[in-house]
Design a protein around this motif. Sequence first.
Motif, PDB file in Angstrom:
ATOM      1  N   CYS A 121      -1.569   3.753  -5.841  1.00 23.25           N
ATOM      2  CA  CYS A 121      -1.264   2.477  -5.186  1.00 23.25           C
ATOM      3  C   CYS A 121      -0.262   1.699  -6.025  1.00 23.25           C
ATOM      4  N   ALA A 174      -1.290  -4.121  -5.418  1.00 27.64           N
ATOM      5  CA  ALA A 174      -2.680  -4.390  -5.057  1.00 27.64           C
ATOM      6  C   ALA A 174      -2.900  -4.260  -3.550  1.00 27.64           C
ATOM      7  N   GLU A 175      -1.901  -4.651  -2.764  1.00 24.25           N
ATOM      8  CA  GLU A 175      -2.042  -4.608  -1.308  1.00 24.25           C
ATOM      9  C   GLU A 175      -2.163  -3.183  -0.772  1.00 24.25           C
ATOM     10  N   SER A 176      -1.674  -2.209  -1.535  1.00 27.63           N
ATOM     11  CA  SER A 176      -1.681  -0.817  -1.060  1.00 27.63           C
ATOM     12  C   SER A 176      -3.090  -0.376  -0.665  1.00 27.63           C
ATOM     13  N   ARG A 177      -4.060  -0.705  -1.494  1.00 31.00           N
ATOM     14  CA  ARG A 177      -5.432  -0.276  -1.238  1.00 31.00           C
ATOM     15  C   ARG A 177      -5.923  -0.755   0.119  1.00 31.00           C
ATOM     16  N   HIS A 178      -5.571  -1.982   0.479  1.00 29.61           N
ATOM     17  CA  HIS A 178      -6.049  -2.560   1.739  1.00 29.61           C
ATOM     18  C   HIS A 178      -5.418  -1.863   2.951  1.00 29.61           C
ATOM     19  N   LEU A 179      -4.205  -1.332   2.798  1.00 32.27           N
ATOM     20  CA  LEU A 179      -3.530  -0.688   3.925  1.00 32.27           C
ATOM     21  C   LEU A 179      -4.298   0.538   4.407  1.00 32.27           C
ATOM     22  N   CYS A 198      -7.667   0.766   3.724  1.00 35.69           N
ATOM     23  CA  CYS A 198      -9.073   0.336   3.722  1.00 35.69           C
ATOM     24  C   CYS A 198      -9.868   0.983   2.587  1.00 35.69           C
ATOM     25  N   ASP A 229     -12.869  -1.641  -3.143  1.00 35.33           N
ATOM     26  CA  ASP A 229     -12.529  -2.196  -4.446  1.00 35.33           C
ATOM     27  C   ASP A 229     -13.516  -1.656  -5.474  1.00 35.33           C
ATOM     28  N   GLU A 286      -4.757  -3.777 -10.681  1.00 34.29           N
ATOM     29  CA  GLU A 286      -4.774  -3.475  -9.255  1.00 34.29           C
ATOM     30  C   GLU A 286      -3.434  -2.958  -8.770  1.00 34.29           C
ATOM     31  N   HIS A 287      -2.473  -2.802  -9.683  1.00 30.79           N
ATOM     32  CA  HIS A 287      -1.176  -2.244  -9.313  1.00 30.79           C
ATOM     33  C   HIS A 287      -0.880  -1.038 -10.193  1.00 30.79           C
ATOM     34  N   TYR A 336       2.726   1.731   0.937  1.00 33.96           N
ATOM     35  CA  TYR A 336       1.558   2.518   1.335  1.00 33.96           C
ATOM     36  C   TYR A 336       1.156   3.448   0.198  1.00 33.96           C
TER      37      TYR A 336
END
Length: 424
Positions: free
Chosen positions: A229, A232-237, A239, A242, A252-253, A325
């Motif tokens: 990832c 940090a936003e990558s993980r949410h894409l 689902c 955490d 987280e990056h 992504y």
Amino acid sequence: MNDGLQTSPARLGPGGHWRNWVGNQSFIARHKAEPASEKELAALVREASRQNLPIRVAGSGHSFTPVVATSGLLLSLMSMQGLVSADVDRKRVVVRAGTKIGDIGRALKRIGLSLANQGDIDTQAIAGALSTGTHGTGIGLGCLSSQAVGMRLVLADGAVLEVDADREPDMMAAAQVSIGMLGVISAVTLQAVTAYNLKERLWRDDFEACLEQHDELAANNRHFSFFWCPVAESRHLYCLPDVSAVSPSKREHDVCEIKVMNVTDEEPFSDEKTFERVAYSSEIYPIEYIPNFHELEYAIPVENGKEALRRVRELMLTRHTDCIYPVEYRFVAGDAGMLSPYYKRPSVTVSVSGAPGIDYWAYLLDVDAILRQYGARPHWGKLHFNTAEDMPSLYPRFQDFQAIRRRLDPSGRFLNDHLRNLFA
């Protein structure tokens, strides 16, 4: 070869619009049909051939490539589902071609068996998953189609060809991953294994820390995979949970979300604090995805995996910083399929994705330019940039496959424009 002839011609019915699960592929078919039996299927195929129409089959629509597209007859096998028979002693089961992978797992559990391995998604129809080279992860485990030891194929004239790996290994090697070009699969014989539970464990680590453990984790776990990832936003894409509470990395990056799975005798449980769980095999494998991505995936030799991933990471961190992504990284054993992405080659698969509605082609082309330097072979249901010129060098038995395809379908009834550009 069995003759599926019947006296009255089949009615092909009206056509209509079709789109895949993420919406990047759509077309209008002249006719659509959903047979409920092999006999109905054979009659429909024979009638379409009589009318000189091309024929393609839609599984559950999970392919990102135009493998389903047709201007002629579009077949759905959604009414051809379920377990046909089981030989528990030999651990072999026959399933209808439209059966969902998840339903196969549930049927096997009831009779004390399991699939040897499967992929992230279990809502795919088994025939489509086999035909495109769908896989899970595990350095000693083959793709899903390597578990197929027999098939029934409806040919262009409506005759039914029984393919048996024990009697005709070459024909099975061609049919194993055929992208629907030999005929319409009506049933599949799968080699299962004794039922087993898996224990899954998830955690996060820094990129280089993950790669330092790469060989050890692959060798010492039945299944090992990870998502890299960039932000940090990558993980949410995708689902992804955490897992910071159980992770050596607190970042987280630029991190890898790591998963291992191993056979266990432990009773089923799920612990949300430790990110560990135990369940029957087919209840552990699947991941829930939101269809919010368009994916490219290539298989490369396992020995090149770390170097290639480092180059893709550098590309994303420097040149394509808006492409966030996760990169998915998995292991697949070599197999005998003539068009298999893993033919005679232990592999890792590297997949990248673009967001729907975004112009991601330059990014995918740059990833392609990196991975093709390692002899990259595509997952046939995912975006790729291969051409007819690439085929003979990528697939050592390409000409053998072509000879079988032309013998079984001399008129090219099961080709479409996309496949004709690669195989005609």
